[in-house]
Design an enzyme around this catalytic site. Sequence first.
Site, short mmCIF file in Angstrom:
data_model
loop_
_atom_site.label_atom_id
_atom_site.label_comp_id
_atom_site.label_asym_id
_atom_site.label_seq_id
_atom_site.Cartn_x
_atom_site.Cartn_y
_atom_site.Cartn_z
N THR A 138 0.81 -1.21 0.00
CA THR A 138 0.00 0.00 0.00
C THR A 138 0.85 1.27 0.00
O THR A 138 1.87 1.35 0.68
CB THR A 138 -0.93 0.00 1.22
N GLU A 372 -6.37 -6.15 3.11
CA GLU A 372 -6.34 -7.27 2.16
C GLU A 372 -7.51 -7.22 1.17
O GLU A 372 -8.03 -8.24 0.75
CB GLU A 372 -6.29 -8.63 2.88
#
Length: 388
Positions: A138, A372
Amino acid sequence: MSARFLLSLPDLSPFFELRHHELATRLQGEHLDVLATTQDPAEVARLLGDPLGLYSYLVPEAYGGATTGRPVDLAYIDVRALVLVREALGQVSAQADSIFAVQGLGTYPILLGGSQDLIAEVVPDVVRGRRLGAFALTEPEAGSDVASLRTVAREDGDSFLLDGEKTLISNVPYADHHVVFANADPSLGRKGITAFYVPKGAPGLTLEALPMSAHPLGRLRLEGCRVPKEHVLGHVGAGFRIAMETLDAFRISVGAAANGMAARGLSASIEHVKRRRQFGAPLADRQIVQAYLAEMSTELDAARLLVARAAHRRDTTGERVTSEAAKAKMYATEAAQRIIDKAVQLHGGIGVLEGGVVERLYREIRPLRIYEGTTEIQKLVIAKALLG
């Protein structure tokens, strides 16, 4: 504590094998309460490895992991074992569950694409709890849209130089190594994404903790971070595939953690309404309370079925189960949010007091609907499979 564990296996035994029954028995007998006695992430990480030995379920049997019956399969992770472990951890400590899960995310890409020398260096220490990993995907401008990540890698002699920033990365700054995803050829989009093994202390790597209750979280800054070519995982351009295969293996277990948290909320609610009296009778005698409990229990059972089905299919077929994993993760995390919200409502005013079981669960369940792959992304994954 063991009497409070509600695991999927007894009700869903057709999805499991003998080794899973043995694991469930072990989990019920372990003193997992020790994980809730400290908020120090480093101590929790150590306890998961020694004395509990739970990290062995994160790596294949061939590399010192728990027995799976498939010792020659160098990439086989027993997802049904992960489901049981995370159901138990979800009922004890969200912090322990998070550290355990990210240890898997930060190790599996090394198993998929690392050299034998790197695997031999890293994996035994992972299993023993002497090394903690992180999964650095991320970025500030790239979350669900992985292909848009801006961290780049440029070749420099026998190394790559990485530049960029990763944020909201679990296990940072405690992790000993990071699997960092960077684009070695941005003109190729996702086909240029490459995975790198980056140890703590690498030149050009700066780590910074981010504030979040009961969850080690941080930021990585890479400024000319030098990574030798032998630390490329797989090959240049294999990063997107490695990331997706890793998430495919572990995403199902996010639903299991949610089930564990929901089970704890349901158990606490049943205890509370039996004990708490209003208008001269236990709360449990009131039909509206009984209706809440019925809804909570039914949603939990449905979530467990979806998780068990996805885990069973992945374990037994060896195929990617992207749609089934998305359904399990989406439904279980959303259902757990609803179940725990009802648990707070049933507890009334004490349900929002800081430090109470259901108040803590209410805070802890929320991130599972995001990490996730958000619920919204799971819906897109499911729809894509339906539309072919």
